[in-house]
Design an enzyme around this catalytic site. Structure first.
Site, mmCIF file in Angstrom:
data_model
loop_
_atom_site.group_PDB
_atom_site.id
_atom_site.type_symbol
_atom_site.label_atom_id
_atom_site.label_comp_id
_atom_site.label_asym_id
_atom_site.label_seq_id
_atom_site.Cartn_x
_atom_site.Cartn_y
_atom_site.Cartn_z
ATOM 1 N N ARG A 49 0.791 -1.360 0.005
ATOM 2 C CA ARG A 49 0.204 0.007 -0.102
ATOM 3 C C ARG A 49 0.930 1.225 0.060
ATOM 4 N NH1 ARG A 49 -2.766 -4.004 1.644
ATOM 5 N NH2 ARG A 49 -0.649 -4.707 2.442
ATOM 6 N N THR A 50 1.579 1.413 0.959
ATOM 7 C CA THR A 50 2.321 2.760 0.964
ATOM 8 C C THR A 50 3.389 3.051 -0.059
ATOM 9 O OG1 THR A 50 2.816 2.033 3.374
ATOM 10 C CG2 THR A 50 4.076 3.937 2.563
ATOM 11 N N LYS A 79 26.376 -2.880 -1.133
ATOM 12 C CA LYS A 79 27.813 -2.709 -1.032
ATOM 13 C C LYS A 79 28.360 -2.192 0.189
ATOM 14 C CE LYS A 79 27.247 -1.876 -5.929
ATOM 15 N NZ LYS A 79 27.284 -0.866 -6.817
ATOM 16 N N ARG A 100 11.061 3.757 3.515
ATOM 17 C CA ARG A 100 10.665 2.689 4.527
ATOM 18 C C ARG A 100 12.136 1.769 4.678
ATOM 19 N NH1 ARG A 100 5.710 -1.312 4.389
ATOM 20 N NH2 ARG A 100 4.679 0.887 5.188
ATOM 21 N N HIS A 128 4.924 5.475 11.548
ATOM 22 C CA HIS A 128 4.515 5.605 9.899
ATOM 23 C C HIS A 128 3.417 6.556 9.887
ATOM 24 C CE1 HIS A 128 3.081 4.027 6.243
ATOM 25 N NE2 HIS A 128 2.815 2.750 6.751
HETATM 26 N N1 CP Z 1 -0.210 -0.240 5.974
HETATM 27 C C1 CP Z 1 0.910 -0.477 5.437
HETATM 28 O O1 CP Z 1 1.812 0.275 5.553
HETATM 29 O O2 CP Z 1 0.927 -1.313 4.301
HETATM 30 P P1 CP Z 1 2.159 -1.970 3.304
HETATM 31 O O3 CP Z 1 3.186 -2.515 4.282
HETATM 32 O O4 CP Z 1 1.625 -2.583 2.247
HETATM 33 O O5 CP Z 1 2.748 -0.634 2.800
#
Ligand code: CP
Length: 303
Positions: A49-50, A79, A100, A128
């Site tokens: 999703r993100t 590396k 991320r 998040h």
């Molecule tokens: N909710 C969320 O962060 O989903 P993903 O891990 O799929 O990005």
């Protein structure tokens, strides 16, 4: 100074409402305002999703996207390049970076060296913030308010960064009551409890999901984060709190089930129930992420 989004506490009520308004406008009237701009999505951990909603948001607004979905293997991190070096180089190719990473604090490290906006798409057990933003955007759309709500947060509250970020945002509203429901070994952190106490948010901890279901407006389910805990802790916690066809009738008719997704064994509902019971809000929630991220990208890239 460059504008980064690292943690939920950075957002105030006025800013949140401005983003909601713009997200609603962009939903109704798409815009090409990011034409000529480039977003990098730099993901050291898996995501559906993100990453894809940020990429879709950028493309829908006329911008372009580049990046890697497995930066641990497919970037020069493999590396031995430092995060700081990678970010300084990538920033020279991009107008913003969504990142991320498995380490808590990595987004802060990136922001310290980046001349372009860094958006934290999840840093280890840290935060998040854009998930929290889409969560409260969803609550606002479903209930028409962000005050006077009773919310149960269920699951792995020790490792789940979405719950942490959501608590920080809910702390900005009034009349919020939170019930934490978690396995004994994965309870919410003292830092969150301290923050909620300071912001006059009532909270309690319970261990009986069936008792909690009839009481709440929102049940916010989360997955046990197998990748962040020991196998022993996972085995102790898994399958303890599950929403299924037997207990869903206990929910009030106007309540909502939310989940940041992906869900695994903590939600055992048929596709038919998920598609037809309006209390199941988590697919609408995921879609809302697209529009709130469009609004956020526009604001952060254009200033
Ligand atoms: N909710 C969320 O962060 O989903 P993903 O891990 O799929 O990005």
């Amino acid at each position: 100074m460059t504008n980064h989004l690292i943690e939920s506490q950075q957002l105030n009520k006025e800013h949140i409402m401005k983003l909601f308004k713009r997200a609603n406008e962009l939903r109704a009237f798409p815009s090409n305002s990011l034409k000529g701009k480039i977003l990098t999505t730099l993901f050291y951990e898996p995501s559906t999703r993100t990453r894809l909603s940020f990429e879709s948001a950028m493309l829908k607004m006329g911008g372009q996207v580049m990046g890697t979905e497995n930066a641990k293997e497919f970037s020069s991190a493999a590396k031995g390049e430092s995060l700081e070096d990678s970010i300084r180089v990538i920033a020279s190719y991009s107008d913003a970076i969504v990142m991320r990473h498995n380490e808590t604090g990595s987004a802060t490290r990136a922001a310290k060296v980046s001349p372009v906006p860094i958006i934290n798409g999840g840093d280890g057990k840290g935060q998040h913030p854009t998930q929290a933003l889409l969560d409260i955007y969803t609550i606002y759309r479903e209930f028409g308010r962000l005050d006077n709500l009773k919310i149960a947060m269920v699951g792995d509250l020790a490792s789940g960064r979405t719950v942490r970020s959501l608590c920080y945002l809910l702390g900005k509203f009034s009349g919020i009551e939170i019930i934490f429901v978690s396995p004994e070994n994965l309870k919410i952190g003292e830092d969150i409890k301290e923050y909620l106490g300071r912001h006059n948010i009532q909270f309690q901890e319970k261990d009986n999901l069936e008792e909690v279901l009839p009481e709440v407006d929102i049940i916010y389910m989360t997955r046990i984060q197998k990748e962040r805990i020991s196998l022993e802790n996972y085995e102790k916690a898994k399958g303890k709190f599950v929403i299924n066809s037997l207990n869903i009738p206990l929910l009030q008719k106007d309540s909502r089930i939310m989940h940041p997704l992906p869900h695994i064994e903590e939600i055992k509902l048929s596709v038919e129930i998920e598609n037809n019971d309006s209390r199941v809000a988590y697919f609408r929630q995921a879609e809302n992420g697209l529009y709130i991220r469009m609004a956020l990208l526009e604001e952060m890239i254009l200033g």
